[in-house]
Design an enzyme around this catalytic site. Structure first.
Site, PDB file in Angstrom:
ATOM      1  N   CYS A 246      -9.015 -13.319  -4.486  1.00  0.00           N
ATOM      2  CA  CYS A 246      -8.092 -14.351  -4.047  1.00  0.00           C
ATOM      3  C   CYS A 246      -8.248 -15.509  -5.017  1.00  0.00           C
ATOM      4  O   CYS A 246      -9.318 -16.108  -5.078  1.00  0.00           O
ATOM      5  CB  CYS A 246      -8.498 -14.754  -2.636  1.00  0.00           C
TER       6      CYS A 246
ATOM      7  N   ALA B 152      -4.949  -7.439  -3.788  1.00  0.00           N
ATOM      8  CA  ALA B 152      -5.963  -7.071  -4.783  1.00  0.00           C
ATOM      9  C   ALA B 152      -6.796  -5.895  -4.265  1.00  0.00           C
ATOM     10  O   ALA B 152      -7.144  -4.987  -5.032  1.00  0.00           O
ATOM     11  CB  ALA B 152      -6.855  -8.266  -5.075  1.00  0.00           C
TER      12      ALA B 152
ATOM     13  N   ASP C  99      -3.950  -3.489   4.650  1.00  0.00           N
ATOM     14  CA  ASP C  99      -4.402  -4.422   5.692  1.00  0.00           C
ATOM     15  C   ASP C  99      -4.752  -3.757   7.018  1.00  0.00           C
ATOM     16  O   ASP C  99      -5.511  -4.312   7.808  1.00  0.00           O
ATOM     17  CB  ASP C  99      -3.300  -5.457   5.976  1.00  0.00           C
TER      18      ASP C  99
ATOM     19  N   GLY D  23       0.820  -1.215   0.000  1.00  0.00           N
ATOM     20  CA  GLY D  23       0.000   0.000   0.000  1.00  0.00           C
ATOM     21  C   GLY D  23       0.848   1.256   0.000  1.00  0.00           C
ATOM     22  O   GLY D  23       0.584   2.189  -0.779  1.00  0.00           O
TER      23      GLY D  23
ATOM     24  N   VAL E  27       7.253   3.626  13.394  1.00  0.00           N
ATOM     25  CA  VAL E  27       6.414   4.517  14.192  1.00  0.00           C
ATOM     26  C   VAL E  27       6.012   3.798  15.481  1.00  0.00           C
ATOM     27  O   VAL E  27       5.513   2.671  15.449  1.00  0.00           O
ATOM     28  CB  VAL E  27       5.168   4.937  13.391  1.00  0.00           C
TER      29      VAL E  27
ATOM     30  N   LYS F 139      -8.169  -7.605   3.236  1.00  0.00           N
ATOM     31  CA  LYS F 139      -6.745  -7.682   3.585  1.00  0.00           C
ATOM     32  C   LYS F 139      -6.026  -8.496   2.515  1.00  0.00           C
ATOM     33  O   LYS F 139      -5.531  -9.589   2.753  1.00  0.00           O
ATOM     34  CB  LYS F 139      -6.566  -8.267   4.991  1.00  0.00           C
ATOM     35  N   THR F 140      -6.046  -7.936   1.305  1.00  0.00           N
ATOM     36  CA  THR F 140      -5.353  -8.581   0.183  1.00  0.00           C
ATOM     37  C   THR F 140      -4.661  -7.509  -0.667  1.00  0.00           C
ATOM     38  O   THR F 140      -5.045  -6.333  -0.622  1.00  0.00           O
ATOM     39  CB  THR F 140      -6.320  -9.338  -0.762  1.00  0.00           C
TER      40      THR F 140
ATOM     41  N   CYS G 198      -5.269 -12.315   3.308  1.00  0.00           N
ATOM     42  CA  CYS G 198      -5.565 -13.384   2.344  1.00  0.00           C
ATOM     43  C   CYS G 198      -6.204 -14.579   3.044  1.00  0.00           C
ATOM     44  O   CYS G 198      -5.547 -15.598   3.291  1.00  0.00           O
ATOM     45  CB  CYS G 198      -4.340 -13.826   1.575  1.00  0.00           C
TER      46      CYS G 198
HETATM   47  C1  LIG Z   1       1.003 -16.052   2.638  1.00  0.00           C
HETATM   48  C2  LIG Z   1       0.280 -14.893   2.034  1.00  0.00           C
HETATM   49  C3  LIG Z   1      -0.500 -15.084   0.903  1.00  0.00           C
HETATM   50  C4  LIG Z   1      -1.176 -14.027   0.332  1.00  0.00           C
HETATM   51  N1  LIG Z   1      -1.904 -14.246  -0.808  1.00  0.00           N
HETATM   52  C5  LIG Z   1      -2.520 -13.217  -1.409  1.00  0.00           C
HETATM   53  C6  LIG Z   1      -3.214 -13.412  -2.649  1.00  0.00           C
HETATM   54  O1  LIG Z   1      -3.256 -14.504  -3.195  1.00  0.00           O
HETATM   55  N2  LIG Z   1      -3.818 -12.351  -3.215  1.00  0.00           N
HETATM   56  C7  LIG Z   1      -3.767 -11.099  -2.642  1.00  0.00           C
HETATM   57  O2  LIG Z   1      -4.304 -10.171  -3.216  1.00  0.00           O
HETATM   58  N3  LIG Z   1      -3.124 -10.891  -1.462  1.00  0.00           N
HETATM   59  C8  LIG Z   1      -2.496 -11.906  -0.829  1.00  0.00           C
HETATM   60  N4  LIG Z   1      -1.814 -11.695   0.345  1.00  0.00           N
HETATM   61  C9  LIG Z   1      -1.999 -10.431   1.085  1.00  0.00           C
HETATM   62  C10 LIG Z   1      -1.155  -9.252   0.629  1.00  0.00           C
HETATM   63  O3  LIG Z   1       0.200  -9.604   0.540  1.00  0.00           O
HETATM   64  C11 LIG Z   1      -1.348  -8.129   1.627  1.00  0.00           C
HETATM   65  O4  LIG Z   1      -2.723  -7.874   1.750  1.00  0.00           O
HETATM   66  C12 LIG Z   1      -0.657  -6.839   1.189  1.00  0.00           C
HETATM   67  O5  LIG Z   1       0.731  -7.028   1.176  1.00  0.00           O
HETATM   68  C13 LIG Z   1      -1.050  -5.706   2.127  1.00  0.00           C
HETATM   69  O6  LIG Z   1      -0.307  -4.569   1.876  1.00  0.00           O
HETATM   70  P1  LIG Z   1       0.007  -3.536   3.072  1.00  0.00           P
HETATM   71  O7  LIG Z   1       0.765  -2.422   2.462  1.00  0.00           O
HETATM   72  O8  LIG Z   1      -1.231  -3.232   3.810  1.00  0.00           O
HETATM   73  O9  LIG Z   1       0.922  -4.360   4.077  1.00  0.00           O
HETATM   74  P2  LIG Z   1       2.380  -4.935   3.838  1.00  0.00           P
HETATM   75  O10 LIG Z   1       2.624  -5.162   2.396  1.00  0.00           O
HETATM   76  O11 LIG Z   1       2.526  -6.075   4.757  1.00  0.00           O
HETATM   77  O12 LIG Z   1       3.334  -3.734   4.301  1.00  0.00           O
HETATM   78  C14 LIG Z   1       3.291  -3.161   5.575  1.00  0.00           C
HETATM   79  C15 LIG Z   1       4.614  -2.415   5.799  1.00  0.00           C
HETATM   80  O13 LIG Z   1       4.458  -1.589   6.932  1.00  0.00           O
HETATM   81  C16 LIG Z   1       5.644  -1.650   7.706  1.00  0.00           C
HETATM   82  N5  LIG Z   1       5.297  -1.292   9.085  1.00  0.00           N
HETATM   83  C17 LIG Z   1       4.591  -2.012   9.970  1.00  0.00           C
HETATM   84  N6  LIG Z   1       4.478  -1.349  11.125  1.00  0.00           N
HETATM   85  C18 LIG Z   1       5.136  -0.182  10.975  1.00  0.00           C
HETATM   86  C19 LIG Z   1       5.403   0.920  11.833  1.00  0.00           C
HETATM   87  N7  LIG Z   1       4.958   0.953  13.073  1.00  0.00           N
HETATM   88  N8  LIG Z   1       6.135   1.940  11.348  1.00  0.00           N
HETATM   89  C20 LIG Z   1       6.602   1.925  10.063  1.00  0.00           C
HETATM   90  N9  LIG Z   1       6.391   0.906   9.210  1.00  0.00           N
HETATM   91  C21 LIG Z   1       5.670  -0.132   9.668  1.00  0.00           C
HETATM   92  C22 LIG Z   1       6.143  -3.083   7.535  1.00  0.00           C
HETATM   93  O14 LIG Z   1       7.516  -3.171   7.789  1.00  0.00           O
HETATM   94  C23 LIG Z   1       5.782  -3.356   6.081  1.00  0.00           C
HETATM   95  O15 LIG Z   1       6.856  -3.056   5.225  1.00  0.00           O
HETATM   96  C24 LIG Z   1      -1.090 -12.729   0.926  1.00  0.00           C
HETATM   97  C25 LIG Z   1      -0.289 -12.534   2.045  1.00  0.00           C
HETATM   98  C26 LIG Z   1       0.398 -13.588   2.603  1.00  0.00           C
HETATM   99  C27 LIG Z   1       1.291 -13.372   3.806  1.00  0.00           C
END
Ligand SMILES: Cc1cc2nc3c(=O)[nH]c(=O)nc-3n(C[C@H](O)[C@H](O)[C@H](O)COP(=O)(O)OP(=O)(O)OC[C@H]3O[C@@H](n4cnc5c(N)ncnc54)[C@H](O)[C@@H]3O)c2cc1C
Lengths: 443, 111
Positions: free
Chosen positions: A387, A355, A344, A53, A117, A352-353, A206
């Site tokens: 998914c 997508a 997420d 994100g 943070v 929480k994907t 996911c």
């Molecule tokens: C095993 C698995 C399978 C999956 N399969 C699918 C799928 O088939 N299809 C699909 O669409 N999605 C899938 N996903 C889900 C998808 O990967 C996540 O929904 C997506 O990465 C969410 O993005 P995000 O930016 O919210 O979180 P993330 O990509 O997890 O990034 C969060 C970032 O925030 C940082 N952070 C956390 N806390 C702090 C803080 N306090 N201060 C500063 N930085 C911080 C972390 O270090 C990290 O880099 C899957 C995930 C997993 C683990």
């Protein structure tokens, strides 16, 4: 005076290379081109989290804003394509396919603060890092994902994954996904035994991943020709396997066809790795202890202490307590209009994907720009999440839905209720490229 | 999806296969160019190879293409699956003809 840009100035050499490779193939699609016009602002925008994100919104805002200062906060240097981890843990992909550097994706103009943070102080428009340093902002975008709470399962530690004690978990990390594959192979080569697969008692990223791990493992067990020598059980804390009724029923049926015993309302509570015993709390009953040869742990998931303890979270008594409070359609915090969410971390059904992140990024960009210009927020998130539900190594179903579990298929010609090779090929070959395009803010 | 969005997806999809695309272009061009310098055209007479190998490639592709994607023909299920598989196999069959037809022409000339 703001710098005047020529229309092609923002096109990088990498873009031109892509153009030359792709133009012949997709020339006709050029007609669908469209982009948001740049908006002038002097705002300091702080993005917390450089995951899916954070990176995609950083790229989008870099392209659509002129004069803004964008800061992203995260310590993580590596970027992982997490949706690929189920393929790694199923022995289909090697690890390298899911790993890149965060710096490969961040625009050069974005200021990257390597820190975490620890505290949100929205009344004073600042965040405080673990080092004590404070970072002030005009606009805050929270993209910190979620925290995996293995610590809430007594005796469980991510260090146990793949250590020959029968414990696997696709969620913990890329290395853990590979170690999970090793542990599954170890179990299969034993020739018999019990595998326990779990769902957590919380929201999870996911929600299909624990099911996919079960289906790919079943596939591998069936391939041995001695499936009957293995016992496979699946535990659900809520009694449900999937949020959308059609897929819930489908998986239930498939589990019974494939000889999987379901234990509804069982929640993994403790693990004794040396004795290979898992303890479950059972709704309305006594705790149960199960012996296992393989245990797939899916930990409880929360938004993380910094957010949970802040005024930006849903408070006790509200739905989605502890997750980031946003209007689920505009992605704006209702109490602090200069605070936004993506990914997420937000409290909303499913979503929480990666997508969903793709949809969040579009809606957030549009509303964010509107807000900067004092215009009403007209973009509305429809709850889209997706998914590809892998039902065996080589086949999958394209599950796409929005609020109230309404199916939202992207392709009219793909039947969302049928297993398909094409959907498998999409998962295995096309979704990672689409994810990278999303990171770059291009889709 | 925007134009550059589509290009980006195409680019990242093609990236791991650039070597194969380049190899296939070379395998296609080499016999075509050599044979054309010796009077070959698509209407020229081919041989057994260009008659039987392209259909063989088509049939083999029906099995090998799913295997290449770590799947199997047993999972080709919906009409879209079949259209994609048959389309890809026909494409490979036609490609085989473009390669084998000039090669056969060159062999005929030698004989
Ligand atoms: C095993 C698995 C399978 C999956 N399969 C699918 C799928 O088939 N299809 C699909 O669409 N999605 C899938 N996903 C889900 C998808 O990967 C996540 O929904 C997506 O990465 C969410 O993005 P995000 O930016 O919210 O979180 P993330 O990509 O997890 O990034 C969060 C970032 O925030 C940082 N952070 C956390 N806390 C702090 C803080 N306090 N201060 C500063 N930085 C911080 C972390 O270090 C990290 O880099 C899957 C995930 C997993 C683990």
């Amino acid at each position: 005076m703001p710098k005047k840009y020529l229309p092609f100035e923002s096109v990088s050499r990498r873009d031109l290379l892509k153009f030359s490779v792709g133009a012949g193939v997709v020339g006709p699609l050029a007609l669908t081109a469209g982009s948001v016009k740049a908006v002038n602002t002097k705002a300091h925008i702080v993005i917390v989290g450089a995951g899916a994100g954070g990176i995609s919104i950083a790229n989008r805002l870099t392209n659509s804003l002129q004069g803004a200062k964008i800061t992203i906060i995260d310590t993580r240097e590596k970027h992982y394509y997490q949706p690929g981890w189920t393929l790694v843990a199923s022995g289909v992909w090697n690890q390298a396919k899911t790993e890149t550097q965060v710096s490969d994706w961040l625009p050069k103009s974005v200021n990257w603060v390597k820190g975490m943070v620890a505290e949100y102080d929205p009344d004073n428009n600042q965040v405080i890092l673990e080092t004590g340093q404070s970072v002030a902002y005009d606009q805050l975008i929270i993209a910190s994902g979620l925290q995996l709470r293995y610590d809430l399962i007594e005796g469980m530690d991510v260090g146990l994954i793949g250590q020959g004690k029968g414990i696997g978990s696709v969620y913990a990390s890329l290395d853990a996904a590979a170690a999970t594959n090793t542990e599954i192979k170890r179990w299969i080569s034993k020739g018999s035994g019990t595998g326990l697969f779990n769902l957590p008692p919380t929201a999870l990223k996911c929600a299909g991943a624990p099911l996919k791990m079960t289906f790919t493992t079943l596939h591998r067990l069936e391939d041995t020709g001695r499936r009957d020598d293995f016992n496979v059980e699946f535990m659900t804390p809520s009694g449900k396997l999937f949020g959308v009724p059609f897929y819930n029923d489908f998986v239930k049926q498939r589990f019974s066809d494939q000889g999987v015993t379901r234990n509804d309302f069982w929640t993994l509570k403790a693990v004794d790795a040396d004795a290979k015993k898992a303890t479950y709390s059972v709704k309305g009953g006594e705790d149960q202890v199960k012996d296992y040869d393989f245990l797939h742990v899916v930990p409880p998931m929360t938004a993380g202490a910094a957010l949970e303890n802040s005024p930006l979270a849903f408070q006790p008594g509200e739905s989605f307590t502890g997750w980031m409070k946003v209007d689920r359609e505009t992605l704006q915090n209702p109490d602090y209009p200069n605070v936004w969410g993506i990914g997420d971390v937000m409290g909303m059904p499913s979503n929480k994907t990666a997508a969903s992140v793709k949809m969040h990024a579009k809606v957030l960009e549009e509303n964010f720009l509107a807000s900067l210009q004092g215009k009403p927020l007209t973009a509305k998130h429809n709850g889209y999440t997706s998914c590809p539900l892998i039902t065996g190594i080589g086949k999958a179903m394209l599950v796409e839905f929005g609020w109230d579990s309404k199916l939202l298929p992207s392709f009219s010609f793909i039947d969302p209720k049928k297993e398909s090779w094409t959907v498998w090929v999409m998962k295995e070959r096309m979704l990672r490229p689409a994810y990278y395009a999303m990171l770059e803010g291009k889709i | 999806m925007t134009f550059f969005g589509t290009l980006t997806v195409v680019w990242y999809s093609a990236l791991p296969w650039l070597w194969l695309i380049a190899l296939m272009v070379i395998i296609f061009l080499a016999p075509q160019v050599i044979a054309r310098m010796k009077g070959y055209s698509f209407g020229s007479q081919g041989g057994m190879g260009s008659k039987y190998l392209p259909p063989l490639v088509f049939v083999l592709a029906l099995f090998l293409v799913p295997m290449q994607t770590q799947s199997s023909i047993a999972y080709v299920n919906t009409w879209v699956d079949w259209m994609n598989l048959i389309g890809a196999s026909i494409g490979l069959g036609i490609y085989a003809w473009f390669v084998f037809h000039p090669i056969c022409y060159l062999r005929n000339r030698k004989a």
